[in-house]
Scaffold this active site. Sequence first.
Site, PDB file in Angstrom:
ATOM      1  N   ARG A 111       0.857  -1.187   0.000  1.00  9.64           N
ATOM      2  CA  ARG A 111       0.000   0.000   0.000  1.00  9.64           C
ATOM      3  C   ARG A 111       0.888   1.229   0.000  1.00  9.64           C
ATOM      4  NH1 ARG A 111      -1.787   1.966   5.889  1.00  9.64           N
ATOM      5  NH2 ARG A 111      -1.566   3.870   4.649  1.00  9.64           N
ATOM      6  N   HIS A 112       0.267   2.364  -0.277  1.00 11.16           N
ATOM      7  CA  HIS A 112       0.989   3.632  -0.292  1.00 11.16           C
ATOM      8  C   HIS A 112       1.105   4.140   1.139  1.00 11.16           C
ATOM      9  CE1 HIS A 112       1.969   7.797  -1.392  1.00 11.16           C
ATOM     10  NE2 HIS A 112       2.269   7.331  -2.592  1.00 11.16           N
ATOM     11  N   SER A 113       2.173   4.829   1.428  1.00 14.29           N
ATOM     12  CA  SER A 113       2.387   5.295   2.806  1.00 14.29           C
ATOM     13  C   SER A 113       1.531   6.493   3.169  1.00 14.29           C
ATOM     14  CB  SER A 113       3.862   5.647   3.012  1.00 14.29           C
ATOM     15  OG  SER A 113       4.257   6.663   2.107  1.00 14.29           O
TER      16      SER A 113
END
Length: 427
Positions: free
Chosen positions: A232-234
């Site tokens: 996932r994106h941070s």
Amino acid sequence: MTLPNLPDLPLTGVRIVDFSRVLAGPFCTALLSDLGADVIKIEPPGGDDYRAVGPFADGESGLFAAMNRNKRSIVIDLKTVAGRELAQTLCAGADVVVENFRPGVADKLGIGYAELGERNPALVYASVSGFGQTGPESHRPAYDIILQAMCGLMDATGSPDGPPTLIGESVSDVVSGLFASWGVLAALLSREKTGKGTHVDVSMFDATLSLSATLVARFAATGIAPQRVGNRHSSSAPFGAFRAQDGFYVVAVLNNRLFDTFAQAIGEPHLSSDPRYADDATRCVHEAALRACVEAWSAQRSVAEVNRILGAAGIPVAPIRNVQQALESDQATFRGLLTDVPRANGVASHTRRLPSQPVKFSAYDGNRVTAAPQLGEHTAEILHTFGLDAARIAGLRMQGVFGRDGAAAGSAQFAHSDALNKETDHA
């Protein structure tokens, strides 16, 4: 096999002497050879180590074939005085020299920048090493896994509750070769203006940290090392990999407008008014709950159906492919990312698929893509180019310049040896 004559390419007329082996240096010169540079690959009598590294096809290393496409091979034993003198002669007529010995080794072999640059002030000389030519770590050998570990890539890769994870590609080697090719081109452009060459010092450590552009930017802004977040994106959600009925897919939702559209597309319009999902920051805080909602929808649908629905809504979405699926896709085929070329044995019915550099130039046709050379295949051809006649070449062979077995004959067979690498360990 003599390389075919081809129409002009951006680097036609540039001559490169390549002492490098394995991956970072050879990848640099492969990129330059794709664009027309004449790359003379100088190998020790035992050959580049990559010749002995699988996978193999009909006895030929696939890795060596890919990283040494388009090149001409000459065998020179740099441990002999006559071999060093011959190498110096070739370098005197070169535009570029590339090497990836440990710092100091090239100087011992008589092919360092100080000596070659004095003889040829216009020479562009590129050194690719683990930690560069200077600094407290410069003496250390390095391999891709060492750099991924030391530069934070492994620590930033993987699940938050899992171990640091190696990226599934030799990214430190590859990006170092890419930066080296970039540095060579910049130095050649500068030489057009000044007439002077330069020493291009490429550190795999520096290159790997430069590759980690967003990780470095986050640390520079906060003073805190980024943490692993998995698939996932941070700082955005939903932005990552999700499960469908028959596999996985990825979506990239980066703003509120797109999130509204996404919520409508999955039949959950109420998500847009839920305060937990009001913006990127709150969606990240509540990512687990949002993920559960998204996967409750996609778990009832195939990856293909998910892609069709979200794609029609304008949501950035894609299936997760393996490398074979990517390279055999219509897009990769149209862009010509792999080319079938005759094997080095010259039999037209026997082909090997090879990659090439990806940039397209409107003023030029496609790249050059020819087979990697057999060990020492072009020795006589190269030496004739530099004015050595048959008698002189025979004399050098007698002195052991081409190895004890006279590898200059161009035989594809060779005995793998680590003798030279004890002194010239990779990077």
